[in-house]
Write an enzyme that holds these catalytic residues in place. Structure first.
Site, PDB file in Angstrom:
ATOM      1  N   PRO A   2      48.691  33.860  34.847  1.00  0.00           N
ATOM      2  CA  PRO A   2      48.582  32.425  34.598  1.00  0.00           C
ATOM      3  C   PRO A   2      48.105  31.691  35.861  1.00  0.00           C
ATOM      4  O   PRO A   2      48.603  31.938  36.954  1.00  0.00           O
ATOM      5  CB  PRO A   2      50.010  32.022  34.239  1.00  0.00           C
ATOM      6  CG  PRO A   2      50.644  33.281  33.749  1.00  0.00           C
ATOM      7  CD  PRO A   2      50.029  34.393  34.543  1.00  0.00           C
ATOM      8  N   GLU A   3      47.124  30.809  35.689  1.00  0.00           N
ATOM      9  CA  GLU A   3      46.597  30.069  36.832  1.00  0.00           C
ATOM     10  C   GLU A   3      47.269  28.697  36.895  1.00  0.00           C
ATOM     11  O   GLU A   3      48.149  28.374  36.104  1.00  0.00           O
ATOM     12  CB  GLU A   3      45.082  30.009  36.756  1.00  0.00           C
ATOM     13  CG  GLU A   3      44.479  31.410  36.697  1.00  0.00           C
ATOM     14  CD  GLU A   3      42.990  31.488  36.990  1.00  0.00           C
ATOM     15  OE1 GLU A   3      42.455  30.625  37.709  1.00  0.00           O
ATOM     16  OE2 GLU A   3      42.332  32.435  36.495  1.00  0.00           O
ATOM     17  N   LYS A  52      50.669  28.142  41.568  1.00  0.00           N
ATOM     18  CA  LYS A  52      51.137  29.057  40.536  1.00  0.00           C
ATOM     19  C   LYS A  52      52.665  29.181  40.502  1.00  0.00           C
ATOM     20  O   LYS A  52      53.194  30.041  39.799  1.00  0.00           O
ATOM     21  CB  LYS A  52      50.531  30.445  40.759  1.00  0.00           C
ATOM     22  CG  LYS A  52      49.008  30.482  40.693  1.00  0.00           C
ATOM     23  CD  LYS A  52      48.498  31.883  40.968  1.00  0.00           C
ATOM     24  CE  LYS A  52      46.985  31.934  40.969  1.00  0.00           C
ATOM     25  NZ  LYS A  52      46.471  33.292  41.238  1.00  0.00           N
ATOM     26  N   ARG A 306      40.811  42.776  42.743  1.00  0.00           N
ATOM     27  CA  ARG A 306      40.658  41.930  41.561  1.00  0.00           C
ATOM     28  C   ARG A 306      39.201  41.877  41.141  1.00  0.00           C
ATOM     29  O   ARG A 306      38.292  41.950  41.964  1.00  0.00           O
ATOM     30  CB  ARG A 306      41.158  40.500  41.850  1.00  0.00           C
ATOM     31  CG  ARG A 306      42.593  40.416  42.331  1.00  0.00           C
ATOM     32  CD  ARG A 306      43.598  40.823  41.274  1.00  0.00           C
ATOM     33  NE  ARG A 306      43.476  39.988  40.091  1.00  0.00           N
ATOM     34  CZ  ARG A 306      44.042  38.797  39.951  1.00  0.00           C
ATOM     35  NH1 ARG A 306      44.762  38.274  40.933  1.00  0.00           N
ATOM     36  NH2 ARG A 306      43.900  38.116  38.826  1.00  0.00           N
TER      37      ARG A 306
END
Length: 317
Positions: A2-3, A52, A306
């Site tokens: 989740p950002e 976050k 990533r």
């Protein structure tokens, strides 16, 4: 993961349903038992997001800090009332955080939303109140009408005021916390000294808070910046433009519940993008597909473990 927009939405929801309410806090899984005991029965006085991370403040100057990480999510149950036999009445269900599936259905077929990269309607409601914990619930927050279960977070801890201040000091600026001008000054002061690739710096939560894989790729494409360029070599004007664009995109994500970076879309095209993730982004998730600007195939690389999507032609400089 989740950002920032998702965590702000969660904090806003918690403010609406828990603020100024006495909350029963428990740890069905047992891994948060000591922290739960400290908070149990206290009133939640405020809830806010910074990047976050969520900080829920309780009376007694204690703060619950939650970082959902890759797999964390809150399952939220809200009820309008209760039946005489103790069954839940008018209950809505939602899962907020990392995307989750739910196969649970009940006689009420209540509607709710999953808040992650997008909001998805869910079905499901408990047969009785409060609903029995399902799975490894790290923490449960409960009032007479709201139940929130936390699963799979990277961090779930109780902090003192001094510990909270230290944590906040380590985080970079967040447009919805610092404001546009003050946040820009903080970001420029931190980023301009970095000699690492800008694609890595934008993911550094101590430099700028809230940006994850999707926003990183899209911000750099919108600015036509090569993700491998040294941040220090970009210049103040380019860095400021990245910050200002983040100030535009983050509130839009909080408002819509999705990461919509093709902001030029209007009418039916915008409605389609809000409903279908594959139409929301310029490069993210589009490996090998034609760039929507130049037609070159979108590239996929790995940066610090990533996935990084970018257009080698549009972002050559």
């Amino acid at each position: 993961m989740p950002e920032g927009h998702s965590v702000h939405r969660i904090a806003n929801r918690f403010t609406a349903v828990f603020a100024e309410a006495q909350v029963a806090v428990s740890s069905p899984q047992g891994r948060f038992s000591q922290g739960a005991e400290l908070l149990d029965g206290r009133e939640m006085t405020a809830c806010r997001a910074v990047g976050k991370q969520m900080f829920a403040e309780f009376d007694g100057e204690l703060t619950l800090r939650v970082h959902l990480g890759l797999y964390g999510a809150w399952d939220l149950w809200e009820r309008a009332g209760a039946l005489a036999d103790g069954a839940a009445d008018g209950v809505s269900a939602s899962s907020m955080g990392a995307p989750r599936r739910t196969g649970t259905e009940s006689r009420t077929a209540a509607r709710g939303t999953r808040v992650g990269e997008s909001d998805t309607e869910l079905r499901g409601a408990p047969e009785a109140w409060p609903p029995p914990p399902v799975g490894a619930v790290r923490a449960r927050l409960l009032t007479g009408s709201v139940c929130a279960d936390l699963r799979g977070p990277t961090v779930c801890e109780v902090l003192t005021p001094e510990e909270t201040a230290a944590r906040l000091l380590r985080l970079g600026p967040d447009p919805l916390v610092d404001g546009r001008a003050a946040g820009r000054r903080r970001f420029l002061a931190k980023a301009s000294r970095k000699r690492t690739a800008v694609g890595a710096v934008l993911m550094d939560q101590e430099v700028i808070a809230g940006i994850g894989n999707i926003y990183r790729a899209e911000l750099l494409f919108r600015a036509r910046v090569n993700p491998y360029t040294s941040t220090a070599s970009l210049g103040e004007e380019t860095l400021a433009a990245l910050w200002d664009d983040w100030c535009r995109l983050l509130p839009l994500g909080v408002e819509t519940g999705v990461i919509l970076t093709r902001t030029e879309l209007r009418g039916r095209r915008r409605e389609r993008a809000l409903a279908e993730p594959e139409h929301r982004h310029w490069v993210y998730g589009r490996r090998g597909q034609p760039c929507l600007v130049c037609g070159a195939p979108v590239s996929l690389a790995e940066m610090q473990g990533r996935k990084l999507y970018w257009c080698a032609q549009c972002q050559a400089a």
